[in-house]
Design a protein around this motif. Sequence first.
Motif: not given
Length: 361
Positions: A268-269, A11-12, A209-211, A203-204
């Motif tokens: 973020v990546l 959510t940044f 983040r990928m979503l 991992m969650g």
Amino acid sequence: MIQHQVLDDFTFLENYSSSYDYEENETDFCCASPPCPQDFSLNFDRAFLPAVYGLLFLLGLLGNGAVAAILLSHRAALSSTDTFLLHLAMADALLVLTLPLWAVDAAVQWVFGSGLCKVAGALFNINFYAGALLLACISFDRYLSIVHATQIYRRGPPARVTLTCIVVWGLCLLFALPELIFLSARYDERLNATHCQYNFPKMGRTALRMLQLVAGFLLPLLVMAYCYARIIAVLLVSRGQRRLRAMRLVVVVVVAFTLCWTPYHLVVLVDTLMDLGALARNCGRESHIDVAKSVTSGLGYMHCCLNPLLYAFVAVKFRERMWMLLMRLGCANQRRQQRPPSSSYRDSSWSEITEASYSGL
């Protein structure tokens, strides 16, 4: 080590921690090292984020409120594009409504309880996804209309565009379920403060983040890029220069979306790659990444305020309808009731976009 971020980058809104694990994941390999000092990034966020969020809240609420008021004042004549733009303004306005909460969280701590933490986090993400997906819908609608001469909304049932918007909002609600389930107000002993954060392992966090990256940025961006590349190619070949000029509003809006959100997602990546061990992590790099996330997230939120300004400077009919609304409210000089030359255009829409889409090639 405890990973501590507001909405965990998904959510940044970072809660200013450079460590990268959660209490529930104490057996991870990262826990063999002590957390990095965070004084610089914490002090930067306390000074930077509340000021930026407060300014964006005021500008975004006023600007998007004006767009929604103008469109609703002519709702009987709204085109499909105008309807999507109305929902886009609503999404932007609802997103900026959450910023004062995060401003308080950045300056002091989260004082609003776990219930509002879940609601604010979910509301923020619902409207973030809605903004990107609605821009993709506008692009696809214009693509079908101009490239394939298929006007699925104009010639179809009136409820079709409403149904599309309902599907978009439904998908956004689905994407925001992790906020409703996993967000809570939690006390962080290292920071001696309570913050709104996730309560699941690293991992969650990576999966969310990928979503966000794929569903909230890459896929909508690819749809927009493909649609407008094809549209511009067709208009150039057909020498539809007037229609090409009429497309400029949507093209400018898409370019603004790309420029505002790309830096954040790149940062973020990089942070995610460091979490996964693909890039080396050290305290200096962590501090730079934390500051970069704060700055680029502010740039991303700025997109919510840019759209109304773009409409005002690019769309002739928007300026005309804005002036008419101000006169109706008594905020403008009644002596200047003469309509500008742009009123010779059709009244079906305040936006020039529809002019290009439905006038044929």
